[in-house]
Structures are given as C-alpha cells and as structure tokens.
Design a protein around this motif. Structure first.
Motif, PDB file in Angstrom:
ATOM      1  N   ALA A  75      14.274  -2.050  -7.447  1.00  0.00           N
ATOM      2  CA  ALA A  75      13.797  -3.143  -7.784  1.00  0.00           C
ATOM      3  C   ALA A  75      15.242  -3.802  -8.882  1.00  0.00           C
ATOM      4  N   TYR A  76      16.249  -2.820  -9.099  1.00  0.00           N
ATOM      5  CA  TYR A  76      17.183  -3.036  -9.590  1.00  0.00           C
ATOM      6  C   TYR A  76      18.300  -4.015  -8.125  1.00  0.00           C
ATOM      7  N   ALA A  79      17.670  -6.983  -7.612  1.00  0.00           N
ATOM      8  CA  ALA A  79      18.240  -7.912  -9.165  1.00  0.00           C
ATOM      9  C   ALA A  79      19.784  -7.940  -8.789  1.00  0.00           C
ATOM     10  N   ASP A 327      13.880  -3.691 -17.553  1.00  0.00           N
ATOM     11  CA  ASP A 327      12.513  -4.417 -17.269  1.00  0.00           C
ATOM     12  C   ASP A 327      13.295  -6.290 -16.666  1.00  0.00           C
ATOM     13  N   ASP A 328      13.303  -6.811 -17.587  1.00  0.00           N
ATOM     14  CA  ASP A 328      13.382  -8.032 -17.715  1.00  0.00           C
ATOM     15  C   ASP A 328      14.825  -8.447 -16.394  1.00  0.00           C
ATOM     16  N   TYR A 329      15.762  -7.640 -16.811  1.00  0.00           N
ATOM     17  CA  TYR A 329      16.263  -8.681 -15.372  1.00  0.00           C
ATOM     18  C   TYR A 329      16.130  -7.725 -14.537  1.00  0.00           C
ATOM     19  N   VAL A 330      15.188  -6.878 -13.757  1.00  0.00           N
ATOM     20  CA  VAL A 330      14.173  -7.162 -12.857  1.00  0.00           C
ATOM     21  C   VAL A 330      13.124  -8.062 -12.375  1.00  0.00           C
ATOM     22  N   ARG A 331      13.005  -8.506 -13.235  1.00  0.00           N
ATOM     23  CA  ARG A 331      11.987  -9.836 -13.073  1.00  0.00           C
ATOM     24  C   ARG A 331      12.560 -10.993 -13.024  1.00  0.00           C
TER      25      ARG A 331
END
Length: 440
Positions: A75-76, A79, A327-331
């Motif tokens: 996920a990272y 992003a 967690d916020d960054y990947v979303r």
C-alpha cells in the motif's frame, strides 16, 4: 548568538534548516505546480523515504515504524506511485543530479519490492538513477545479497550501513541487538556485490564505552577500508540518572570524538563535517549544492525544498504517531498529493541564515563571494554579532568578513562544537515554532 553554546556541545544535530518541528499546516494548501512555478528544475536532489525498520534502536529519532506487514508495504508503494505522478506533473522536465533512498531502512523491502520501487521512480519521475550518484541506507540484518544485487543493478553508488559498534555488548546497550558475525557478513556481502562507496556509521557515547573499546570499533571499521565513515554522538542513552551527570557525559563524548577524529585523520581520511570523514578522491562529488539547489522528496516522511518553501507531510517520532501518519498516507486519494500540506515559508532573512548554517557546518566553510553573489550583501550585514562571538571563542577562522573575499571556516574545535553552533544560529521565529511544536 544564544548563550546555549556554553551549556553543552550537544544541543542538536542540524542536518537541515529550518528544523521540521518548525513546519506548520499550510492554509490554504498551495498546489505543487504553484510551489514549483518559477523555481529552477535543474540540479535537483531526489529523495525517497521508506519508513520501515526491522527494529527500533534505542537512539533512534527517525520517522519509522517496525514490523510493517507485506500488505502495508504494498500500500505504501501504491501511495508512493500516486505521489510521484503528482510531483512529476508539477515539474517541467526535472533534472536530477543526485539521489538518495533513506528511512527507516530501505532494505527492509524485499528484492521484489525494491525492484518495484525503482521501476515506479524511474518510469514516473523520468530519473535515470544509473547516471547520477545514488545513496541507499541499509542495516546488518537486511543487507542480504539478493537485495544488494538489486541495488547494484539499479545504479546504487553508495551504501551506508549503520553498524554503530563492533562490540556486541555496546550494541545491546544502545538497544540495537545485533551480533558481530551478522555485521561482518553484511559488510562482506556489500564488498562482494561491489559498490563505488561504502559508508560505515559508528556511535560514540554508548553506556560502558571506553577509549579502548571505541578504538576497537574504529579499527574494525577501518579493516574494511570504507570510503566514508560517519561518527555520531549518542543523543538518546538507555541510562537512568543521565541528567545528574550530563556534564560528565558531554566531556566523555567530546573526548571520544577527538580520539575518533584524530585516528581517522591519521589513517588518511579527510574531515568533511563534524560527523563525516572520507578517503580523498574515493567518491565522486555531485553537482548538487545543499545551500541553494532544490530537493524533491517522495514518501510520507520526506521533505521537499524550493527556494521559498520547505514542505512535507506531518512529522512525528513516537511509534503511535508514526503509525497513524503512515496509515493516513497510504489511504490518501490521488488528488491529495497535488498540494503541499505542512511547511515553512522562507523569507530573505531565513534564506540567508540557511545558507550560512549549511555552509559553516561543513569543513569547507562559507564562500564569502558566493554568498555576496547570491544575496547582494556581505554576510556580516546580518550576522556580525554571531560571527564575532564564534571568532572570540576560537571557533571561526578565515578572512575578515568585511574584506569581501575568501572563506570563513570553523576551526577544528569549532567543528567539534557543531551541534551547539548550528542550533545557536537558528532564528528567533524558528526557535519559537520548535518550542511550540506538538505531536499530533
């Protein structure tokens, strides 16, 4: 200059100015195209941040988390790809002259994940990483041959490995559980795969470390003939009662620093800064100049620099806050990468101050003519008092600033006190913002 210089030689490591704790949310958030409009898109530094490690060392103050599962890494990288597209859209034909991948520990990623990271960076950013100096950080536990082969094939010229100590008991005291055999195996793999430059990080000031044990680690590092060695003072010490003997600890660290410096100089290394020592002629010098050239950062902990704005995402060190930010960054939705979120706007005074700090903390020093050409004034126009205080302490040497030519450099003892000199040169505004920083 602040009187804090006389309190302790270890106020803080100034690797960038302004410090990230002086950044604040930008309102309104400017678009990246607006941020980079009118900026030079040549001589850029490309930095990728991988915020994952296999363990959290006792001295660590990096933006990183441990034990990231494979799904989070994937996920990272998703992003990172979204961010790279947004940044590339804001830049017209960027010219990268150097690049680095840091963390965290970039080699926490598997060989396949590293390959994906390189693919998306080169494809989207248009960066030929084989054509520029490329530095990658690693650790003894993750410097495996399969990962190193990927790094070498993709153009890595410099590997930096955090050894810290070649004595197992000292590594444990620094809350870095590693074995000497693991360290030696990693260094052997690095040399076998082959890179232009090997850097070994060592730390002095560890609980129980003596001049004899420090010399042992220095010699163990020198046995590998590294092109570079960094000597770091320990700032976070796993020891109770530190405050009661802080002065003793300062004296001990300074003694170990001087011992390490003199030992490396005698071994043929040149001093580049308080921390960095390099074998002359062993490493090519990049065209990038940290005082004036821009930086493009990718990743949730990376900073980007233009001449008037330094920006990034949120900053934290505590494990819980770091996890939440990642967690916020990947979303984030792809369009969220089109804007700068938090940052610091640099006026003329801060640009001059940054140039002064970034120059003086290098052994090469401040080129007075270059400063005058860039800002149209002599350096003494804004910093006479600070420079005079440094000179009065015997920490500054060179041509008289009023002469308008030549260089200003820290003396050897000035370099030894870099971690006091740097923070003492911060502006009042930056100090105030740093003091008022609150982790989310």
């Amino acid at each position: 200059m602040s009187s804090s210089v006389s309190v302790s030689p270890y106020q803080g490591y100034v690797y960038a100015y302004p410090h990230k704790t002086s950044y604040r949310p930008l309102d309104p958030r400017p678009s990246l195209r607006e941020v980079w409009a009118g900026e030079s898109h040549t001589n850029l530094f490309l930095y990728l941040h991988i915020p994952f490690c296999e363990m959290r060392c006792g001295f660590c103050n990096l933006f990183t988390r441990t034990g990231a599962p494979e799904e989070l890494v994937a996920a990272y990288l998703d992003a990172l790809e979204h961010q790279a597209r947004a940044v590339r859209d804001a830049l017209d034909d960027p010219g990268f002259v150097t690049a680095a991948i840091g963390g965290g520990t970039p080699t926490y990623l598997s060989a396949a994940e590293l390959t994906r990271m390189f693919d998306l960076t080169e494809r989207i950013m248009g960066a030929d990483l084989r054509a520029v100096p490329l530095s990658v950080e690693t650790s003894p536990a993750t410097a495996t041959t399969d990962r190193l082969v990927v790094l070498a094939e993709r153009g890595t010229t410099r590997i930096s490995i955090g050894v810290q100590s070649f004595i197992d008991a000292e590594a444990r005291a620094a809350v870095r559980p590693q074995r000497r055999e693991e360290v030696e195996a990693a260094l052997g793999a690095i040399r076998e795969v082959g890179f232009e430059a090997l850097n070994i990080d060592l730390i002095y000031g560890i609980d129980g470390q003596t001049e004899t044990s420090w010399r042992y680690s220095l010699d163990a590092a020198l046995a590998w003939k590294p092109e570079e060695i960094y000597l770091y003072p320990l700032y976070v010490r796993p020891l109770t009662g530190l405050g009661r003997r802080a002065r003793d600890w300062d004296d001990h660290r300074l003694a170990l620093y001087r011992q390490g410096r003199d030992h490396l100089l005698a071994a043929g290394y040149e001093q580049v800064s308080m921390r960095m020592f390099r074998l002359p002629g062993s490493v090519g010098v990049a065209e990038y100049r940290c005082q004036s050239d821009g930086m493009v950062g990718l990743g949730c902990g990376a900073r980007s620099y233009t001449s008037r704005l330094h920006y990034s995402y949120e900053y934290a060190v505590g494990a819980g806050q770091v996890r939440a930010i990642i967690d916020d960054y990947v979303r984030l939705a792809p369009e969220e990468f089109d804007v700068a979120n938090v940052g610091f706007r640099l006026g003329e005074d801060e640009r001059r101050r940054r140039h002064l700090i970034q120059s003086l903390l290098q052994a090469e020093g401040l080129d007075l003519a270059s400063y005058r050409e860039r800002f149209g004034v002599e350096v003494v126009a804004g910093f006479r008092e600070e420079l005079e205080r440094l000179a009065d302490r015997g920490w500054l040497e060179g041509d008289a600033p009023a002469a308008g030519a030549g260089w200003l450099r820290l003396t050897p003892e000035g370099l030894a006190h870099s971690d006091a000199i740097g923070p003492a040169l911060f502006s009042g505004r930056v100090r105030e913002l740093m003091a008022g920083y609150e982790e989310r």
